[in-house]
Write a protein that holds these residues in place. Structure first.
Motif, PDB file in Angstrom:
ATOM      1  N   SER A 131      -4.426  -0.779  -8.033  1.00 26.00           N
ATOM      2  CA  SER A 131      -5.692  -0.105  -7.789  1.00 26.00           C
ATOM      3  C   SER A 131      -5.422   1.203  -7.045  1.00 26.00           C
ATOM      4  CB  SER A 131      -6.618  -0.983  -6.943  1.00 26.00           C
ATOM      5  OG  SER A 131      -7.778  -0.262  -6.588  1.00 26.00           O
ATOM      6  N   PHE A 132      -6.235   2.210  -7.357  1.00 30.61           N
ATOM      7  CA  PHE A 132      -6.181   3.469  -6.620  1.00 30.61           C
ATOM      8  C   PHE A 132      -7.062   3.392  -5.373  1.00 30.61           C
ATOM      9  CE2 PHE A 132      -4.695   5.081 -10.742  1.00 30.61           C
ATOM     10  CZ  PHE A 132      -3.617   5.837 -10.323  1.00 30.61           C
ATOM     11  N   LEU A 133      -7.217   2.183  -4.820  1.00 32.44           N
ATOM     12  CA  LEU A 133      -7.996   1.921  -3.608  1.00 32.44           C
ATOM     13  C   LEU A 133      -9.486   2.133  -3.820  1.00 32.44           C
ATOM     14  CD1 LEU A 133      -5.552   3.600  -1.063  1.00 32.44           C
ATOM     15  CD2 LEU A 133      -5.832   1.150  -1.506  1.00 32.44           C
ATOM     16  N   ASP A 134      -9.923   2.023  -5.063  1.00 36.91           N
ATOM     17  CA  ASP A 134     -11.338   2.177  -5.373  1.00 36.91           C
ATOM     18  C   ASP A 134     -11.984   0.853  -5.768  1.00 36.91           C
ATOM     19  OD1 ASP A 134     -10.140   1.734  -7.815  1.00 36.91           O
ATOM     20  OD2 ASP A 134     -10.766   3.634  -8.712  1.00 36.91           O
ATOM     21  N   GLY A 135     -11.249  -0.256  -5.634  1.00 37.12           N
ATOM     22  CA  GLY A 135     -11.766  -1.562  -5.995  1.00 37.12           C
ATOM     23  C   GLY A 135     -11.633  -1.889  -7.468  1.00 37.12           C
ATOM     24  N   LYS A 136     -11.269  -0.888  -8.275  1.00 35.35           N
ATOM     25  CA  LYS A 136     -11.049  -1.103  -9.708  1.00 35.35           C
ATOM     26  C   LYS A 136      -9.578  -1.454  -9.897  1.00 35.35           C
ATOM     27  CE  LYS A 136     -14.545   2.283 -10.934  1.00 35.35           C
ATOM     28  NZ  LYS A 136     -14.769   3.620 -11.500  1.00 35.35           N
ATOM     29  N   CYS A 137      -9.334  -2.644 -10.417  1.00 39.86           N
ATOM     30  CA  CYS A 137      -7.965  -3.125 -10.554  1.00 39.86           C
ATOM     31  C   CYS A 137      -7.580  -3.232 -12.016  1.00 39.86           C
ATOM     32  CB  CYS A 137      -7.830  -4.498  -9.896  1.00 39.86           C
ATOM     33  SG  CYS A 137      -8.176  -4.461  -8.119  1.00 39.86           S
ATOM     34  N   TYR A 194       0.865  -1.174   0.000  1.00 38.29           N
ATOM     35  CA  TYR A 194       0.000   0.000   0.000  1.00 38.29           C
ATOM     36  C   TYR A 194       0.907   1.232   0.000  1.00 38.29           C
ATOM     37  CZ  TYR A 194      -3.801  -3.151   1.077  1.00 38.29           C
ATOM     38  OH  TYR A 194      -4.721  -4.162   1.018  1.00 38.29           O
ATOM     39  N   TYR A 242      -2.760   6.437  -1.368  1.00 31.95           N
ATOM     40  CA  TYR A 242      -2.649   6.666  -2.809  1.00 31.95           C
ATOM     41  C   TYR A 242      -3.094   5.452  -3.622  1.00 31.95           C
ATOM     42  CZ  TYR A 242      -0.685   8.100  -7.280  1.00 31.95           C
ATOM     43  OH  TYR A 242      -0.519   8.446  -8.602  1.00 31.95           O
ATOM     44  N   GLY A 243      -2.552   4.269  -3.311  1.00 35.19           N
ATOM     45  CA  GLY A 243      -2.907   3.088  -4.091  1.00 35.19           C
ATOM     46  C   GLY A 243      -2.299   1.835  -3.505  1.00 35.19           C
ATOM     47  N   CYS A 255     -10.393  -6.583  -5.339  1.00 32.43           N
ATOM     48  CA  CYS A 255     -10.779  -6.082  -6.648  1.00 32.43           C
ATOM     49  C   CYS A 255     -12.251  -6.430  -6.859  1.00 32.43           C
ATOM     50  CB  CYS A 255      -9.949  -6.731  -7.757  1.00 32.43           C
ATOM     51  SG  CYS A 255      -8.209  -6.312  -7.705  1.00 32.43           S
ATOM     52  N   GLU A 259     -17.700  -4.029 -14.215  1.00 35.22           N
ATOM     53  CA  GLU A 259     -18.958  -3.280 -14.164  1.00 35.22           C
ATOM     54  C   GLU A 259     -19.860  -3.772 -15.287  1.00 35.22           C
ATOM     55  OE1 GLU A 259     -18.537   0.946 -13.890  1.00 35.22           O
ATOM     56  OE2 GLU A 259     -16.743   0.750 -12.659  1.00 35.22           O
TER      57      GLU A 259
END
Length: 136
Positions: A64-70, A42, A50-51, A129, A133
């Motif tokens: 990932s930018f820690l938004d769950g999108k990998c 991290y 940050y990510g 992740c 979508e």
């Protein structure tokens, strides 16, 4: 006055000549791989999260930018830098990594003045992740 300045100047000169020896050298690809393989790191920037990046076998990575999108990618060494290519970004993103204290400092070489990341946490567990979508 000369007797007071001489020790001060000597100490300053000694410190100045010792600084290059203390300057950290960037990790080689072998050192970097040895440090990160099998880990999830991290990263923080300027005191903020940050990510996260997971370092897999065969120099593969997941970011990932820690938004769950990998996004998946891979890394390689070029000219002493560690370069990453991700599935959505064909242009390499090159970094210099330095071992500092208990973690890493990463300097973005594509624009060293803009991004310096610090390892904030390390984990042996895979990162989270979310699935793809799906829209209507």
């Amino acid at each position: 006055m000369k007797q007071i300045l001489a020790p001060v100047l000597s100490a300053l000169l000694l410190t100045a000549t010792a600084l290059p020896a203390l300057a950290a050298e960037a990790l080689s690809a072998t050192e970097f791989e040895s440090y990160v393989k099998g880990k999830t790191l991290y990263f923080g920037k300027a005191g903020q999260a940050y990510g996260v990046e997971e370092y897999l076998n065969n120099r593969r990575v997941r970011w990932s930018f820690l938004d769950g999108k990998c996004k998946d990618g891979y890394w390689y060494e070029e000219a002493g830098q560690i370069c990453f290519v991700y599935e959505d970004t064909p242009d390499p993103q090159c970094w210099s990594f330095f071992k500092e204290g208990e973690g890493l400092r990463a300097v973005f070489q594509n624009d060293p003045s803009s991004t310096v990341l610090y390892e904030a946490q390390q984990d042996d567990e895979p990162m989270m992740c979310l699935g793809p979508e799906i829209g209507v």
